[in-house]
Design a protein around this motif. Sequence first.
Motif, PDB file in Angstrom:
ATOM      1  N   HIS A 202       0.981  -1.407  -0.019  1.00 18.69           N
ATOM      2  CA  HIS A 202      -0.190   0.109  -0.449  1.00 18.69           C
ATOM      3  C   HIS A 202       0.757   1.343   0.159  1.00 18.69           C
ATOM      4  O   HIS A 202       2.134   1.153   0.506  1.00 18.69           O
ATOM      5  N   THR A 203       0.799   2.394  -0.668  1.00 16.09           N
ATOM      6  CA  THR A 203       1.231   3.527  -0.587  1.00 16.09           C
ATOM      7  C   THR A 203       1.168   4.255   0.851  1.00 16.09           C
ATOM      8  O   THR A 203       0.394   4.172   1.746  1.00 16.09           O
ATOM      9  N   GLY A 204       2.339   5.186   1.008  1.00 20.78           N
ATOM     10  CA  GLY A 204       2.253   5.482   1.776  1.00 20.78           C
ATOM     11  C   GLY A 204       2.833   4.275   3.435  1.00 20.78           C
ATOM     12  O   GLY A 204       3.547   3.475   3.148  1.00 20.78           O
ATOM     13  N   ASP A 205       1.801   5.211   4.489  1.00 26.63           N
ATOM     14  CA  ASP A 205       1.634   3.448   5.429  1.00 26.63           C
ATOM     15  C   ASP A 205      -0.052   2.795   5.307  1.00 26.63           C
ATOM     16  O   ASP A 205      -0.686   4.435   5.193  1.00 26.63           O
TER      17      ASP A 205
ATOM     18  N   LYS B 136      -4.017  16.419  -8.690  1.00 28.97           N
ATOM     19  CA  LYS B 136      -4.019  14.944  -7.931  1.00 28.97           C
ATOM     20  C   LYS B 136      -2.827  14.780  -7.293  1.00 28.97           C
ATOM     21  O   LYS B 136      -1.891  15.587  -8.196  1.00 28.97           O
ATOM     22  N   THR B 137      -2.723  13.693  -6.770  1.00 25.54           N
ATOM     23  CA  THR B 137      -1.476  12.755  -5.639  1.00 25.54           C
ATOM     24  C   THR B 137      -0.982  14.183  -5.035  1.00 25.54           C
ATOM     25  O   THR B 137       0.387  14.483  -5.737  1.00 25.54           O
ATOM     26  N   ALA B 138      -1.569  14.873  -4.974  1.00 27.78           N
ATOM     27  CA  ALA B 138      -1.002  15.415  -4.094  1.00 27.78           C
ATOM     28  C   ALA B 138      -1.421  15.960  -2.460  1.00 27.78           C
ATOM     29  O   ALA B 138      -2.361  15.570  -2.195  1.00 27.78           O
TER      30      ALA B 138
ATOM     31  N   VAL C 135       1.723  19.851  -2.212  1.00 24.06           N
ATOM     32  CA  VAL C 135       2.698  19.553  -2.360  1.00 24.06           C
ATOM     33  C   VAL C 135       2.017  18.167  -3.522  1.00 24.06           C
ATOM     34  O   VAL C 135       1.646  17.486  -2.798  1.00 24.06           O
ATOM     35  N   TYR C 136       2.858  18.128  -4.384  1.00 23.19           N
ATOM     36  CA  TYR C 136       3.017  17.244  -5.379  1.00 23.19           C
ATOM     37  C   TYR C 136       4.010  16.255  -5.934  1.00 23.19           C
ATOM     38  O   TYR C 136       4.653  15.890  -5.780  1.00 23.19           O
ATOM     39  N   LYS C 137       3.339  14.867  -5.270  1.00 25.41           N
ATOM     40  CA  LYS C 137       3.824  13.689  -5.413  1.00 25.41           C
ATOM     41  C   LYS C 137       5.856  13.784  -4.623  1.00 25.41           C
ATOM     42  O   LYS C 137       6.724  13.872  -5.027  1.00 25.41           O
ATOM     43  N   ALA C 138       5.487  13.710  -3.597  1.00 22.55           N
ATOM     44  CA  ALA C 138       6.741  13.930  -2.503  1.00 22.55           C
ATOM     45  C   ALA C 138       7.300  13.308  -2.598  1.00 22.55           C
ATOM     46  O   ALA C 138       7.083  12.088  -2.273  1.00 22.55           O
ATOM     47  N   THR C 139       8.458  13.193  -2.765  1.00 26.71           N
ATOM     48  CA  THR C 139       9.930  12.291  -2.642  1.00 26.71           C
ATOM     49  C   THR C 139       9.896  11.228  -3.935  1.00 26.71           C
ATOM     50  O   THR C 139      10.645  10.676  -3.341  1.00 26.71           O
ATOM     51  N   TRP C 140       9.028  11.828  -4.875  1.00 27.92           N
ATOM     52  CA  TRP C 140       9.300  11.299  -5.975  1.00 27.92           C
ATOM     53  C   TRP C 140      10.024  12.001  -6.799  1.00 27.92           C
ATOM     54  O   TRP C 140      10.129  13.454  -6.765  1.00 27.92           O
ATOM     55  N   PRO C 141      10.933  11.676  -7.881  1.00 29.55           N
ATOM     56  CA  PRO C 141      11.843  12.469  -8.642  1.00 29.55           C
ATOM     57  C   PRO C 141      10.640  13.435  -9.334  1.00 29.55           C
ATOM     58  O   PRO C 141      11.303  14.781  -9.529  1.00 29.55           O
TER      59      PRO C 141
HETATM   60  N1  SAH Z   1      -2.020   5.358   3.166  1.00 27.25           N
HETATM   61  C1  SAH Z   1      -1.187   7.056   1.785  1.00 27.25           C
HETATM   62  C2  SAH Z   1      -2.868   7.872   1.759  1.00 27.25           C
HETATM   63  C3  SAH Z   1      -3.719   7.125  -0.068  1.00 27.25           C
HETATM   64  S1  SAH Z   1      -4.648   8.149   0.100  1.00 27.25           S
HETATM   65  C4  SAH Z   1      -0.132   7.702   2.833  1.00 27.25           C
HETATM   66  O1  SAH Z   1       0.493   6.810   3.738  1.00 27.25           O
HETATM   67  O2  SAH Z   1       0.341   8.417   2.402  1.00 27.25           O
HETATM   68  C5  SAH Z   1      -3.829   9.172  -1.654  1.00 27.25           C
HETATM   69  C6  SAH Z   1      -3.822  10.203  -1.290  1.00 27.25           C
HETATM   70  O3  SAH Z   1      -2.164  10.791  -0.210  1.00 27.25           O
HETATM   71  C7  SAH Z   1      -3.809  11.074  -2.738  1.00 27.25           C
HETATM   72  O4  SAH Z   1      -4.996  11.354  -2.963  1.00 27.25           O
HETATM   73  C8  SAH Z   1      -2.721  12.401  -2.115  1.00 27.25           C
HETATM   74  O5  SAH Z   1      -3.233  13.714  -1.491  1.00 27.25           O
HETATM   75  C9  SAH Z   1      -2.041  11.722  -0.972  1.00 27.25           C
HETATM   76  N2  SAH Z   1       0.104  10.976  -1.799  1.00 27.25           N
HETATM   77  C10 SAH Z   1       0.460   9.999  -1.891  1.00 27.25           C
HETATM   78  N3  SAH Z   1       1.559   9.635  -2.462  1.00 27.25           N
HETATM   79  C11 SAH Z   1       1.766  11.201  -2.063  1.00 27.25           C
HETATM   80  C12 SAH Z   1       2.534  11.579  -2.564  1.00 27.25           C
HETATM   81  N4  SAH Z   1       3.696  11.016  -2.533  1.00 27.25           N
HETATM   82  N5  SAH Z   1       2.944  13.082  -2.558  1.00 27.25           N
HETATM   83  C13 SAH Z   1       1.379  13.602  -2.044  1.00 27.25           C
HETATM   84  N6  SAH Z   1       0.724  13.410  -1.773  1.00 27.25           N
HETATM   85  C14 SAH Z   1       0.606  11.983  -2.063  1.00 27.25           C
END
Ligand code: SAH
Length: 258
Positions: A79-82, A218-220, A189-195
Amino acid sequence: MVHFVGAGPGGPDLITLRGAELLRRAGCVIYAGSLVNPALLGLTGENVPIYNSAHMTLEQVMAVTEEAHGQGKEIVRLHTGDPCLYGAVREQMDWLDRVGIPWDVTPGVSSFCGAAAALGAEYTLPGVSQSVIITRMAGRTPVPEKESIAALAAHGATMVIFLSAGMLAGLSAELLKGAYTPDTPAALVYKATWPEERVARCTVGTLAETGAREGISKTALVLVGDFLAHDYSRSCLYHPGFSTEYRQGDGSQKPESR
Ligand code: SAH
């Protein structure tokens, strides 16, 4: 066994050591393809089946999981992030419990931490805010009325708003019903930590025009609060006059308790 693993916010070296090891050992990987960096999939062994859950329903994810488990495989659900934030993990955990498949969770770096790093910011500044409100605008997923942005904005605390970069005009209007003013600092902040990470600093009043100008929808994350401004008090913890369990203060005047 199913391992829910936090992939981190994007940078492929921001997964935990434990998460990376689980990916190397996995016999089956199901990843949230909308936001997990595909570079992480390079950690998996050869010929390991990899599924992108963005194209699947919960039922399909669970069918793949149950089949792989039946073959004695270790499954990584990436899963993305946590996973604990907007991860839709609870319904998977409950399903696995019902069918008797054991699972565990490996945490990850959430994007809200990645965004603070991108901004070079501390969310909990003494004298400014000691609370972080993590929330989202209601979209197709409803938000309980008591948790409306306007209600939460009454605190004037640091706010981190997920899943809402496509609704910036509405978000701005909701924030202004609370304790913020049009001049309160904000950031996208768009795509934090991505290139391709991008940071756009603005104010609550200029969120929508900033998103339109920067092409961010999106993705922000949207960050709001005076932690983005310049005024704050220094910490008690590191003040010379402050005694702690680990350090005796020097008797100089203590900072005001905040
Ligand atoms: N579990 C994830 C969140 C998932 S919900 C976490 O802990 O980050 C998906 C949302 O997370 C996106 O719409 C955006 O608002 C945010 N998001 C996820 N990755 C991101 C990133 N690298 N930079 C900015 N926002 C991000």
